[in-house]
Design an enzyme around this catalytic site. Structure first.
Site, short mmCIF file in Angstrom:
data_model
loop_
_atom_site.label_atom_id
_atom_site.label_comp_id
_atom_site.label_asym_id
_atom_site.label_seq_id
_atom_site.Cartn_x
_atom_site.Cartn_y
_atom_site.Cartn_z
N PHE A 131 -52.77 -2.26 1.20
CA PHE A 131 -52.44 -3.53 1.84
C PHE A 131 -51.55 -4.35 0.90
CE2 PHE A 131 -53.13 -7.82 3.40
CZ PHE A 131 -53.15 -7.64 4.76
N ASP A 203 -61.76 -2.71 -2.04
CA ASP A 203 -61.45 -3.72 -1.02
C ASP A 203 -62.12 -3.25 0.27
OD1 ASP A 203 -60.33 -5.25 1.02
OD2 ASP A 203 -58.38 -5.40 0.03
N TYR A 228 -63.14 -12.80 8.08
CA TYR A 228 -62.65 -13.08 9.45
C TYR A 228 -62.40 -11.83 10.29
CZ TYR A 228 -58.15 -12.48 6.95
OH TYR A 228 -57.13 -12.02 6.17
N LYS A 229 -62.59 -10.63 9.74
CA LYS A 229 -62.37 -9.42 10.53
C LYS A 229 -63.69 -9.04 11.22
CE LYS A 229 -58.36 -8.17 7.84
NZ LYS A 229 -57.91 -7.68 6.54
N ARG A 377 -52.21 -0.54 16.73
CA ARG A 377 -53.54 -0.46 16.16
C ARG A 377 -54.58 -0.96 17.17
NH1 ARG A 377 -55.00 -3.51 10.57
NH2 ARG A 377 -54.58 -5.27 11.94
C1 LIG Z 1 -56.91 -8.37 5.80
C2 LIG Z 1 -56.79 -7.78 4.44
C3 LIG Z 1 -56.63 -8.60 3.32
C4 LIG Z 1 -56.50 -10.10 3.49
O1 LIG Z 1 -56.44 -10.80 2.30
P1 LIG Z 1 -56.62 -12.37 2.30
O2 LIG Z 1 -56.18 -12.77 0.96
O3 LIG Z 1 -58.09 -12.65 2.51
O4 LIG Z 1 -55.79 -12.94 3.39
C5 LIG Z 1 -56.59 -8.00 2.07
N1 LIG Z 1 -56.70 -6.66 1.94
C6 LIG Z 1 -56.85 -5.85 3.01
C7 LIG Z 1 -57.00 -4.37 2.83
C8 LIG Z 1 -56.88 -6.38 4.29
O5 LIG Z 1 -56.99 -5.59 5.34
#
Ligand SMILES: *Cc1c(COP(=O)(O)O)cnc(C)c1O
Length: 418
Positions: A131, A203, A228-229, A377
């Site tokens: 990510f 993560d 939030y997911k 997705r």
């Molecule tokens: C959604 C997501 C994030 C989001 O990071 P934020 O800093 O909380 O916005 C980070 N890493 C992964 C793998 C994600 O899917």
């Protein structure tokens, strides 16, 4: 539950819903009438009770209680309470997880803190295609700390770990890949890294709330994840951070703020980290957001994570079977692992017109999302997605393709958030 043999019908999916042991969880959510929501991996649905909790928090606790509410309404320990609720679904102890900030910020804290625990080692291993925020923070911290970031393809991660040998400091990986849903072997990789003397930061953005993660059984060192997911904490809900208790003492995170201090209300000039997980805090919690997340987590209180997992594997298997049955010859390619046990709670399809197709499908009330350059997705949040939703989504997708409904300028215009 396995998909029926032979041609799958809509009737079959109705039967599958009838036999679903966690079908009742759907009643715990406020869902828009007529839509099928397959994007809980990006923004979880609204759990019942959150609105009421926020109303009390705003009107009564803030409006009337004012500053007294930090004590009287128990605002102050909300990050710890929400952390404990998350710990229970991640196989961690209640006091090893705390809610604060975003993944990006927490990752920064953990990376620098963990590197300070491995001062004589210089290599960070991560994945090409991780990510973006993880990649940016990894690179920034590597530069800041005079380390080398080695990003390799997923199938080369284990070899890169071995190659780093006793110069291996940190491995930072996303447990379930955000685009493809592919799952890393948390236990195996953690052991391999630790055998070499390194530390791992996981993560869990696409794991928490959909897979039965076992952080302590895997002897995990550190983890971050998203509120939030799949945890349904609301847009921009605070993230969480896990530190194994054995690292509390050695951890030295760089974003020193008053809430991470051993005695925040002593107001001393010298920083002294809190001895517990509280040391991962920096500033004041976003209180309303933390209370919303805390309330949302009640959904999981009495839920067997194994049942959630079995259901999202079955939903994914059904989706893939229906793609094969109904969308043949339409140039869709599977971007996710076909075997359920290697795949998180989503299925991704590749199509060169993916963006426009997704917009056309969304216009019909089937809500998934798009990830550049060509990935559609579909997320299957077990608490509220039904088997029949999978059938109906594929039927709409087939219509959109057969009628070339996607082939219109309004569906090709890129908006700010995809
Ligand atoms: C959604 C997501 C994030 C989001 O990071 P934020 O800093 O909380 O916005 C980070 N890493 C992964 C793998 C994600 O899917």
């Amino acid at each position: 539950m396995t998909a029926p043999v032979g041609k799958i019908t809509r009737e079959d999916t109705i039967k599958m819903d009838g036999a679903d042991p966690i079908a009742h969880l759907r009643e715990r959510f406020e869902l828009p009438e007529g839509d099928i929501y397959l994007d809980g991996n990006s923004l979880g649905a609204l759990p019942l009770g959150v609105m009421e909790r926020l109303e009390v928090a705003v009107k009564k606790e803030w409006g009337q209680g004012l500053i007294r509410s930090w004590n009287d309404a128990d605002w102050y320990p909300a990050p710890q309470r929400a952390g404990a609720a998350i710990a229970r679904i991640l196989g961690a102890d209640d006091d090893e997880v705390i809610v604060c900030d975003s993944i990006s910020v927490n990752l920064f804290k953990l990376l620098v803190g963990a590197l300070r625990m491995r001062k004589d080692r210089k290599i960070i291993v991560s994945e090409i295609g991780n990510f973006p925020t993880d990649v940016y923070i990894n690179q920034e911290v590597a530069d800041l700390m005079g380390c080398e970031l080695r990003c390799v393809m997923p199938e080369e991660v284990e070899a890169a770990i071995s190659a780093a040998g006793d110069n291996l400091a940190i491995v930072q990986l996303t447990h379930v890949h955000y685009k493809t849903g592919r799952i890393y072997d948390m236990q195996g990789i953690t052991k391999k890294v630790q055998d070499l003397g390194g530390l791992v930061i996981w993560d869990l953005a696409h794991s928490a709330g959909c897979l039965p993660v076992q952080l302590n059984d895997c002897n995990a060192d550190f983890a971050v994840g998203c509120g939030y997911k799949y945890l349904n904490g609301g847009p921009g809900a605070p993230a969480f951070v896990f530190v194994a208790r054995r690292h509390f003492e050695a951890m030295d995170q760089p974003l020193r703020g008053w809430h991470g201090h051993a005695e925040p209300f002593a107001f001393t000039q010298e920083y002294k980290p809190h001895p517990t997980i509280d040391q991962m805090l920096t500033g004041t919690a976003s209180q309303l957001a933390t209370l919303a997340l805390e309330t949302a987590l009640k959904v999981f209180e009495d839920v067997d994570m194994n049942l959630l997992r079995q259901k999202n594997m079955a939903l994914g298997d059904l989706f893939i079977a229906l793609v094969e049955q109904e969308l043949g010859g339409m140039n869709f390619e599977l971007a996710s692992p076909k075997e359920a046990e290697h795949r998180g709670s989503q299925v991704s399809l590749i199509h060169e017109e993916g963006y426009a197709i997704m917009q056309a499908v969304i216009a019909r009330g089937i809500i998934g999302d798009f990830r550049a350059p060509d990935i559609l997705r579909f997320g299957f949040a077990s608490p509220y997605v039904r088997y029949i939703d999978i059938w109906d989504s594929i039927a709409h997708l087939r219509d959109v393709m057969e009628m070339r409904e996607w082939d219109q300028p309004k569906f090709k215009e890129r908006r700010a958030v995809t």
